[in-house]
Design an enzyme around this catalytic site. Structure first.
Site, PDB file in Angstrom:
ATOM      1  N   ASP A  81       0.824  -1.137  -0.044  1.00  0.00           N
ATOM      2  CA  ASP A  81       0.044   0.117  -0.120  1.00  0.00           C
ATOM      3  C   ASP A  81       0.869   1.242  -0.243  1.00  0.00           C
ATOM      4  O   ASP A  81       1.980   1.163  -0.255  1.00  0.00           O
ATOM      5  CB  ASP A  81      -1.089  -0.017   1.176  1.00  0.00           C
ATOM      6  CG  ASP A  81      -0.319  -0.217   2.626  1.00  0.00           C
ATOM      7  OD1 ASP A  81       0.878   0.121   2.445  1.00  0.00           O
ATOM      8  OD2 ASP A  81      -0.966  -0.435   3.614  1.00  0.00           O
ATOM      9  N   CYS A 124       3.953   1.593   2.643  1.00  0.00           N
ATOM     10  CA  CYS A 124       4.795   0.607   2.898  1.00  0.00           C
ATOM     11  C   CYS A 124       6.256   0.951   3.528  1.00  0.00           C
ATOM     12  O   CYS A 124       6.978   0.282   4.260  1.00  0.00           O
ATOM     13  CB  CYS A 124       5.315  -0.264   1.599  1.00  0.00           C
ATOM     14  SG  CYS A 124       6.006   1.195   0.576  1.00  0.00           S
ATOM     15  N   HIS A 148       8.428   0.079  -4.096  1.00  0.00           N
ATOM     16  CA  HIS A 148       7.894  -0.572  -2.829  1.00  0.00           C
ATOM     17  C   HIS A 148       8.971  -0.705  -1.916  1.00  0.00           C
ATOM     18  O   HIS A 148      10.213  -1.150  -2.263  1.00  0.00           O
ATOM     19  CB  HIS A 148       7.409  -1.729  -2.919  1.00  0.00           C
ATOM     20  CG  HIS A 148       6.729  -2.555  -1.737  1.00  0.00           C
ATOM     21  ND1 HIS A 148       5.704  -2.197  -1.421  1.00  0.00           N
ATOM     22  CD2 HIS A 148       7.291  -3.535  -0.929  1.00  0.00           C
ATOM     23  CE1 HIS A 148       5.349  -3.152  -0.245  1.00  0.00           C
ATOM     24  NE2 HIS A 148       6.452  -4.020  -0.033  1.00  0.00           N
ATOM     25  N   HIS A 150      -4.813  15.405 -11.040  1.00  0.00           N
ATOM     26  CA  HIS A 150      -4.878  14.039 -10.543  1.00  0.00           C
ATOM     27  C   HIS A 150      -3.851  13.347 -10.245  1.00  0.00           C
ATOM     28  O   HIS A 150      -2.476  13.647  -9.796  1.00  0.00           O
ATOM     29  CB  HIS A 150      -4.839  13.308 -12.113  1.00  0.00           C
ATOM     30  CG  HIS A 150      -6.095  14.005 -12.889  1.00  0.00           C
ATOM     31  ND1 HIS A 150      -6.128  13.830 -14.374  1.00  0.00           N
ATOM     32  CD2 HIS A 150      -7.358  14.677 -12.509  1.00  0.00           C
ATOM     33  CE1 HIS A 150      -7.296  14.252 -14.703  1.00  0.00           C
ATOM     34  NE2 HIS A 150      -7.872  15.136 -13.844  1.00  0.00           N
TER      35      HIS A 150
END
EC number: 3.4.19.12
Length: 325
Positions: free
Chosen positions: A131, A134, A239, A316
């Protein structure tokens, strides 16, 4: 002519300087030589996060093309760098972590990687949830008695540290106002990065060493503060996971050691062997080349840089990896 503030980091220390945004690369290198005593012909300039080597071939390149206000550059002397990429250790304080969040639909492998070494334990990669938190979960694993759930409270801890020192953590450093950053970092959709690791290192009074698999380099936060302990993380491009020494092969997490003396060369060597193993297995993502899709407008983008530009121009911030079939 506009000025930009940057931080120069080298073996001699860290120095904040202001430069004209239209300064040429060759002029920047002359300033670096004056500040660091590293000759222009042996300089290696690392910028961005994770730090990458700057192409020095175009000496007339304008620095605003690759540096922004608040950036940190790390200067190495190529004549003294080891030929073994796993031995290099550099520090980067780049304080703007990713100001745009990328939705984590990219799943890390649900397994433990382990370096095959019997004497003194096994270097082990402990996986964290895939997620946007991390980094915080990995830090909590190595510093909060292997309790990944405490990672969620680290965002508030970071905000408290930043809010308490607006002079140190100003807009030039954070890339946004002090208050704006404190709100931003507490949003669970936003990623952590270099500035967060630096703040957590200072809070816990330990070095936090993060290995980047793609380069096999170790970025050590807090190494200039003379801390006596060090913890290790591993980063695959998108990650963070935790690193430990497990006392038994394929042993449970209860057998993990996560804090080490900064002088513990044996544990460091084991970590480097594991990083090399992960690199050879291709367990990393090239964020400069992978494809993303904006879930807000369905626009496809190439690499993290394009996504960051798209986010800044459109507002965005919901991205996921896109694989062509």
């Amino acid at each position: 002519m506009s000025l930009i503030s940057i931080r120069i980091r080298s073996k001699t220390g860290v120095e904040n300087i202001k430069l004209e945004s239209q300064l040429k690369l060759k002029e920047l290198q002359n300033i670096i030589e004056e500040k660091t005593k590293i000759s222009t012909d042996t300089q290696k300039i690392l910028y961005g996060f994770p730090p990458k080597a700057l192409d020095l071939s175009n000496q007339d390149a304008v620095i605003s093309g690759f540096l922004a206000n608040g950036d940190t550059i790390t200067i190495e002397n190529v004549s003294s760098i080891s030929s073994n990429p796993g031995v290099d250790s550099v520090t980067n304080d780049k304080v703007t972590s990713s100001t745009n969040s990328f939705d984590r639909n990219i799943k890390s492998q649900p397994f433990i990687s382990q370096e095959e070494e019997e004497d003194g334990g096994y270097a082990t990669r402990r996986v964290t949830d895939d997620d946007n938190s991390c980094l915080f979960s990995a830090v909590a694993y190595v510093l909060e008695d292997k309790n990944r759930l405490k990672g969620y409270s680290l965002r508030a801890l970071i905000a408290q540290n930043v809010k308490s020192d607006p002079f140190e953590y100003n807009e030039a450093v954070l890339g946004k106002s002090n208050e704006g950053y404190c709100n931003w970092i507490q949003n669970p959709k936003n990623w952590g990065g270099a500035i967060e690791l630096s703040i957590l290192s200072n809070h816990y009074k330990v070095e936090i060493a993060a290995f980047d698999i793609s380069t096999q380099l170790m970025y050590c936060y807090g190494e200039d503060r003379k801390y006596t302990e060090r913890v290790y993380l591993i980063y695959d491009g998108i990650h963070y996971d935790a690193l430990s020494i497990c006392l038994t092969k394929n042993g449970p997490e209860d057998f993990d050691i996560t804090r080490f003396s900064v002088d513990d060369k044996d544990s460091l060597a084991k970590m480097k062997v594991l990083i090399e193993k992960e690199f050879k297995a291709g367990k990393f993502t090239d964020t400069a080349k992978f494809s993303l899709i904006c879930l807000n407008c369905n626009k496809t983008l190439k690499g993290e840089k394009e996504a960051a530009i798209h986010a800044s121009t459109t507002g965005h911030g919901n991205f996921t990896e896109y694989k062509k079939r």
